[in-house]
Scaffold this active site. Structure first.
Site, PDB file in Angstrom:
ATOM      1  N   GLU A 194       3.428  -4.623 -12.427  1.00  0.00           N
ATOM      2  CA  GLU A 194       4.837  -4.539 -12.842  1.00  0.00           C
ATOM      3  C   GLU A 194       5.131  -5.588 -13.927  1.00  0.00           C
ATOM      4  O   GLU A 194       5.832  -5.309 -14.904  1.00  0.00           O
ATOM      5  CB  GLU A 194       5.755  -4.725 -11.618  1.00  0.00           C
ATOM      6  CG  GLU A 194       5.709  -3.518 -10.681  1.00  0.00           C
ATOM      7  CD  GLU A 194       6.166  -3.823  -9.248  1.00  0.00           C
ATOM      8  OE1 GLU A 194       6.768  -4.890  -9.018  1.00  0.00           O
ATOM      9  OE2 GLU A 194       5.905  -2.975  -8.357  1.00  0.00           O
TER      10      GLU A 194
ATOM     11  N   ASN B 121       0.582  -4.841  -7.105  1.00  0.00           N
ATOM     12  CA  ASN B 121       1.779  -4.157  -7.619  1.00  0.00           C
ATOM     13  C   ASN B 121       2.579  -5.105  -8.513  1.00  0.00           C
ATOM     14  O   ASN B 121       3.012  -4.721  -9.609  1.00  0.00           O
ATOM     15  CB  ASN B 121       2.671  -3.676  -6.466  1.00  0.00           C
ATOM     16  CG  ASN B 121       2.002  -2.595  -5.651  1.00  0.00           C
ATOM     17  OD1 ASN B 121       1.721  -1.509  -6.145  1.00  0.00           O
ATOM     18  ND2 ASN B 121       1.709  -2.903  -4.394  1.00  0.00           N
ATOM     19  N   SER B 122       2.753  -6.334  -8.046  1.00  0.00           N
ATOM     20  CA  SER B 122       3.512  -7.305  -8.835  1.00  0.00           C
ATOM     21  C   SER B 122       2.817  -7.558 -10.163  1.00  0.00           C
ATOM     22  O   SER B 122       3.470  -7.664 -11.210  1.00  0.00           O
ATOM     23  CB  SER B 122       3.668  -8.625  -8.074  1.00  0.00           C
ATOM     24  OG  SER B 122       4.444  -8.423  -6.918  1.00  0.00           O
TER      25      SER B 122
ATOM     26  N   GLN C  79      12.758  -5.644  -7.931  1.00  0.00           N
ATOM     27  CA  GLN C  79      11.797  -6.384  -8.774  1.00  0.00           C
ATOM     28  C   GLN C  79      11.482  -5.722 -10.114  1.00  0.00           C
ATOM     29  O   GLN C  79      11.392  -6.390 -11.130  1.00  0.00           O
ATOM     30  CB  GLN C  79      10.502  -6.633  -7.989  1.00  0.00           C
ATOM     31  CG  GLN C  79       9.488  -7.425  -8.799  1.00  0.00           C
ATOM     32  CD  GLN C  79       8.392  -8.022  -7.962  1.00  0.00           C
ATOM     33  OE1 GLN C  79       8.665  -8.776  -7.036  1.00  0.00           O
ATOM     34  NE2 GLN C  79       7.161  -7.697  -8.281  1.00  0.00           N
TER      35      GLN C  79
ATOM     36  N   ASP D 172      -6.770  -9.284  -2.196  1.00  0.00           N
ATOM     37  CA  ASP D 172      -7.250  -9.135  -3.570  1.00  0.00           C
ATOM     38  C   ASP D 172      -6.612 -10.130  -4.541  1.00  0.00           C
ATOM     39  O   ASP D 172      -6.925 -10.128  -5.726  1.00  0.00           O
ATOM     40  CB  ASP D 172      -6.939  -7.706  -4.047  1.00  0.00           C
ATOM     41  CG  ASP D 172      -5.445  -7.400  -4.001  1.00  0.00           C
ATOM     42  OD1 ASP D 172      -4.731  -7.981  -3.167  1.00  0.00           O
ATOM     43  OD2 ASP D 172      -4.986  -6.578  -4.812  1.00  0.00           O
ATOM     44  N   GLN D 173      -5.686 -10.958  -4.050  1.00  0.00           N
ATOM     45  CA  GLN D 173      -4.872 -11.786  -4.964  1.00  0.00           C
ATOM     46  C   GLN D 173      -5.710 -12.783  -5.762  1.00  0.00           C
ATOM     47  O   GLN D 173      -5.428 -13.041  -6.937  1.00  0.00           O
ATOM     48  CB  GLN D 173      -3.773 -12.500  -4.159  1.00  0.00           C
ATOM     49  CG  GLN D 173      -2.792 -11.510  -3.525  1.00  0.00           C
ATOM     50  CD  GLN D 173      -2.040 -12.067  -2.330  1.00  0.00           C
ATOM     51  OE1 GLN D 173      -2.019 -13.271  -2.104  1.00  0.00           O
ATOM     52  NE2 GLN D 173      -1.412 -11.192  -1.547  1.00  0.00           N
TER      53      GLN D 173
ATOM     54  N   ASP E  20      -5.595   6.140   2.200  1.00  0.00           N
ATOM     55  CA  ASP E  20      -5.914   4.779   1.770  1.00  0.00           C
ATOM     56  C   ASP E  20      -7.385   4.503   2.067  1.00  0.00           C
ATOM     57  O   ASP E  20      -7.922   4.924   3.099  1.00  0.00           O
ATOM     58  CB  ASP E  20      -5.039   3.781   2.545  1.00  0.00           C
ATOM     59  CG  ASP E  20      -4.956   2.438   1.858  1.00  0.00           C
ATOM     60  OD1 ASP E  20      -3.864   2.094   1.412  1.00  0.00           O
ATOM     61  OD2 ASP E  20      -5.992   1.738   1.784  1.00  0.00           O
TER      62      ASP E  20
ATOM     63  N   HIS F 287       0.840  -1.200   0.000  1.00  0.00           N
ATOM     64  CA  HIS F 287       0.000   0.000   0.000  1.00  0.00           C
ATOM     65  C   HIS F 287       0.880   1.257   0.000  1.00  0.00           C
ATOM     66  O   HIS F 287       0.563   2.250  -0.645  1.00  0.00           O
ATOM     67  CB  HIS F 287      -0.907   0.030   1.240  1.00  0.00           C
ATOM     68  CG  HIS F 287      -1.985  -1.007   1.236  1.00  0.00           C
ATOM     69  ND1 HIS F 287      -3.320  -0.697   1.279  1.00  0.00           N
ATOM     70  CD2 HIS F 287      -1.920  -2.364   1.179  1.00  0.00           C
ATOM     71  CE1 HIS F 287      -4.039  -1.815   1.258  1.00  0.00           C
ATOM     72  NE2 HIS F 287      -3.203  -2.843   1.208  1.00  0.00           N
TER      73      HIS F 287
ATOM     74  N   ALA G 224      14.807  -8.568  -4.074  1.00  0.00           N
ATOM     75  CA  ALA G 224      15.345  -8.217  -5.396  1.00  0.00           C
ATOM     76  C   ALA G 224      14.837  -6.837  -5.830  1.00  0.00           C
ATOM     77  O   ALA G 224      13.786  -6.408  -5.370  1.00  0.00           O
ATOM     78  CB  ALA G 224      14.871  -9.258  -6.410  1.00  0.00           C
TER      79      ALA G 224
HETATM   80  N1  UDP Z   1       9.190  -6.366  -4.260  1.00  0.00           N
HETATM   81  C1  UDP Z   1      10.499  -6.021  -4.473  1.00  0.00           C
HETATM   82  N2  UDP Z   1      11.446  -6.954  -4.309  1.00  0.00           N
HETATM   83  C2  UDP Z   1      11.180  -8.220  -3.926  1.00  0.00           C
HETATM   84  C3  UDP Z   1       9.817  -8.585  -3.713  1.00  0.00           C
HETATM   85  C4  UDP Z   1       8.857  -7.633  -3.897  1.00  0.00           C
HETATM   86  O1  UDP Z   1      10.798  -4.871  -4.835  1.00  0.00           O
HETATM   87  O2  UDP Z   1      12.113  -9.013  -3.779  1.00  0.00           O
HETATM   88  C5  UDP Z   1       8.152  -5.342  -4.439  1.00  0.00           C
HETATM   89  C6  UDP Z   1       7.406  -5.531  -5.728  1.00  0.00           C
HETATM   90  O3  UDP Z   1       8.104  -4.869  -6.774  1.00  0.00           O
HETATM   91  C7  UDP Z   1       6.046  -4.936  -5.428  1.00  0.00           C
HETATM   92  C8  UDP Z   1       5.926  -5.066  -3.924  1.00  0.00           C
HETATM   93  O4  UDP Z   1       7.182  -5.471  -3.426  1.00  0.00           O
HETATM   94  O5  UDP Z   1       6.010  -3.581  -5.796  1.00  0.00           O
HETATM   95  C9  UDP Z   1       4.917  -6.115  -3.500  1.00  0.00           C
HETATM   96  O6  UDP Z   1       3.644  -5.604  -3.677  1.00  0.00           O
HETATM   97  P1  UDP Z   1       2.456  -6.541  -4.113  1.00  0.00           P
HETATM   98  O7  UDP Z   1       1.238  -5.687  -4.206  1.00  0.00           O
HETATM   99  O8  UDP Z   1       2.795  -7.295  -5.330  1.00  0.00           O
HETATM  100  O9  UDP Z   1       2.324  -7.605  -2.963  1.00  0.00           O
HETATM  101  P2  UDP Z   1       2.241  -7.475  -1.343  1.00  0.00           P
HETATM  102  O10 UDP Z   1       3.620  -7.342  -0.857  1.00  0.00           O
HETATM  103  O11 UDP Z   1       1.392  -6.284  -1.038  1.00  0.00           O
HETATM  104  O12 UDP Z   1       1.620  -8.764  -0.947  1.00  0.00           O
END
Ligand code: UDP
Length: 477
Positions: free
Chosen positions: A380, A376-377, A357, A396-397, A117, A19, A355
């Site tokens: 991306e 976000n994933s 990402q 929401d997944q 939010d 978020h 990483a």
């Molecule tokens: N992310 C990252 N490196 C990692 C794992 C995740 O930068 O090794 C970032 C990814 O790019 C994304 C965020 O963490 O922007 C995860 O958000 P997402 O909404 O996908 O999942 P959540 O963490 O909220 O379950």
């Protein structure tokens, strides 16, 4: 003088990385537009953010930007994860509410507008008390947001909780989703409890409160969710779709760098990135690597980790896997690793704890993404044109994975399964057998996303409109 008033926006994300990250991107875009920005995290996230980033450098690039914090009111030793934050999530958050009110009343801080939010509805009460315009922000898809608006209806019609027995029943009471969604594709909250479940009731309360805000900003774009965005519009005063935000920020910054020397993107992180995986990727063949990451939050049991590991090694595919230090439920670490997994990883794998990402997904060696389908994933991956295998767990997944597999057709959904042979088969399907078909839509949707954030694109224009509307609030104030 009326004409020189600089808008001041106060932003408050829900305390979770998924978020905070997109809201921070939105905040950077506001700062880039010349607004004064105050970004309010809860104390624990504020400390993590400041501890992991060069905030002095950030302030140099964005001189009108300030990070600040409010308490969440939980005891310091609360792990702030899963069940531990349930009571806080379901409460009126009195400590945070009072602190937020006091923050806004401190000298010189009264904002033009609050961006909060959508699951922090106490901010709407505060905004109404102080007579400050408030806009809510949803870091989720429109499909998920639209589902949230139907929780009461699902409860009234006796559809909750969703259980193993009715997982495959089509969802009939959410207009627009009838032909695509089964019960198992609804947000995970629908599985957790019955109609009286406190988390479900909190979602119903917070979703209904968003209708009192002046507008909703949502991290999606019209070209992939247009029909559902229109339906959502029937419940809300105004919607600005400005996603994918990470790509919009890049587009705006690149555009301006051509003319002058603007602030760079910050990419604030909450964990240190291990960049050794980029060097490893450089030595892999084009589109050969499956990237595996389950986001910032969910946890896996040791058995699940081993099923994934066997599945990846047995598929014979190269893989880059993020195993966060807190990924495994219970005991820290994976425990003893079978020799065949160790060997397979040495030959074809790379494991890191966090990483970069966005950069990983943009690397030419990446051919697929095994993801937990966080929004976000998903965005991306979609922008990078990387097809997905979806293993959704919470929030929401479940919704996102259904959109990816059934509506946009840019991935395969392995929802509600976790065994090595499924993982092995899906890895082969994504990387070889079904690749050509999936890549057709993946390439098309990636182009739509990139076009949406380019000058003249839908999200680009909506951001301009949002900026303009906030500017006009400053003149009226
Ligand atoms: N992310 C990252 N490196 C990692 C794992 C995740 O930068 O090794 C970032 C990814 O790019 C994304 C965020 O963490 O922007 C995860 O958000 P997402 O909404 O996908 O999942 P959540 O963490 O909220 O379950």
């Amino acid at each position: 003088m009326e004409q020189t008033r600089v808008p001041h926006v106060v932003l408050l994300p829900y305390p979770a990385y998924g978020h905070i990250k997109p809201m921070l991107t939105l905040a950077e875009l506001f700062s880039h537009a010349g607004f004064r920005v105050t970004f309010v995290n809860t104390e624990q996230y504020h400390d993590r953010l400041l501890g992991n980033n060069d905030v002095t450098g950030f302030y140099k690039r964005f001189p009108n930007f300030r990070f600040t914090s409010i308490p969440d009111g939980l005891p310091p030793d609360n792990p702030r994860f899963g069940i531990y934050i349930k009571d806080w999530f379901c409460s009126d958050k009195p400590v945070s509410k009072l602190a937020f009110l006091q923050l806004l009343m401190s000298p010189g801080l009264l904002p033009t507008c609050i961006i909060s939010d959508s699951i922090m509805s106490f901010t709407i009460d505060v905004a109404e008390e102080l007579n400050i315009p408030i806009i809510t922000f949803r870091p989720y898809s429109a499909h998920c947001s639209w589902s949230d608006f139907h929780f009461s209806k699902l409860a009234e019609e006796g559809e909750l909780p969703v259980t193993n027995e009715n997982f495959d029943k089509p969802v009939k009471c959410i207009p627009g989703l009838e032909n695509f969604f089964r019960n198992r594709d609804l947000p995970s909250i629908c599985r957790d409890g019955g109609p009286d479940d406190p988390i479900l009731q909190t979602f119903i309360r917070d979703t209904s409160a968003t209708t009192r805000a002046s507008a909703l900003v949502i991290n999606t774009f019209n070209e992939i969710e247009g029909p559902i965005i229109s339906k959502l519009g029937s419940r809300l005063t105004k919607i600005y779709t400005v996603g994918p935000l990470h790509a919009l920020l890049k587009s705006r910054i690149q555009e301006d760098s051509a003319e002058s020397s603007p602030p760079e993107s910050n990419n604030c992180v909450l964990s240190k990135e291990d960049r050794s995986c980029m060097t490893w990727l450089d030595s892999q063949p084009s589109r050969s690597v499956l990237y595996v990451s389950f986001g910032s939050f969910i946890k896996l049991g040791r058995e699940q980790i081993l099923e994934f590991w066997h599945g990846m090694v047995n598929s014979g595919k190269r893989f880059l896997w993020v195993i966060r230090s807190d990924l495994i439920d219970g005991e820290p670490g994976v425990g003893p690793v079978p020799v065949e997994l160790d060997q397979g990883t040495k030959e074809r794998g790379c494991i890191v704890s966090w990483a970069p990402q966005e950069e990983v997904l943009a690397h030419q060696a990446i051919g697929g993404f095994l993801t937990h389908s966080g929004w976000n994933s998903t965005l991306e991956s979609l922008v990078a044109g990387v097809p997905m295998i979806c293993w959704p767990q919470i929030g929401d997944q479940q919704v996102n994975s259904r959109c990816v597999s059934e509506i946009w057709k840019i991935g395969l959904d392995m929802k509600d399964t976790c065994d090595r042979s499924t993982i092995e088969n899906l890895a082969r399907d994504l990387m070889d057998n079904k690749r050509d078909k999936i890549m057709e839509s993946t390439v098309q949707i990636a182009k739509m996303a990139r076009d949406a954030v380019k000058e003249g694109g839908s999200s680009y224009r909506n951001l301009e409109k949002l900026i303009e509307d906030i500017r006009s609030m400053a003149f009226k104030a």
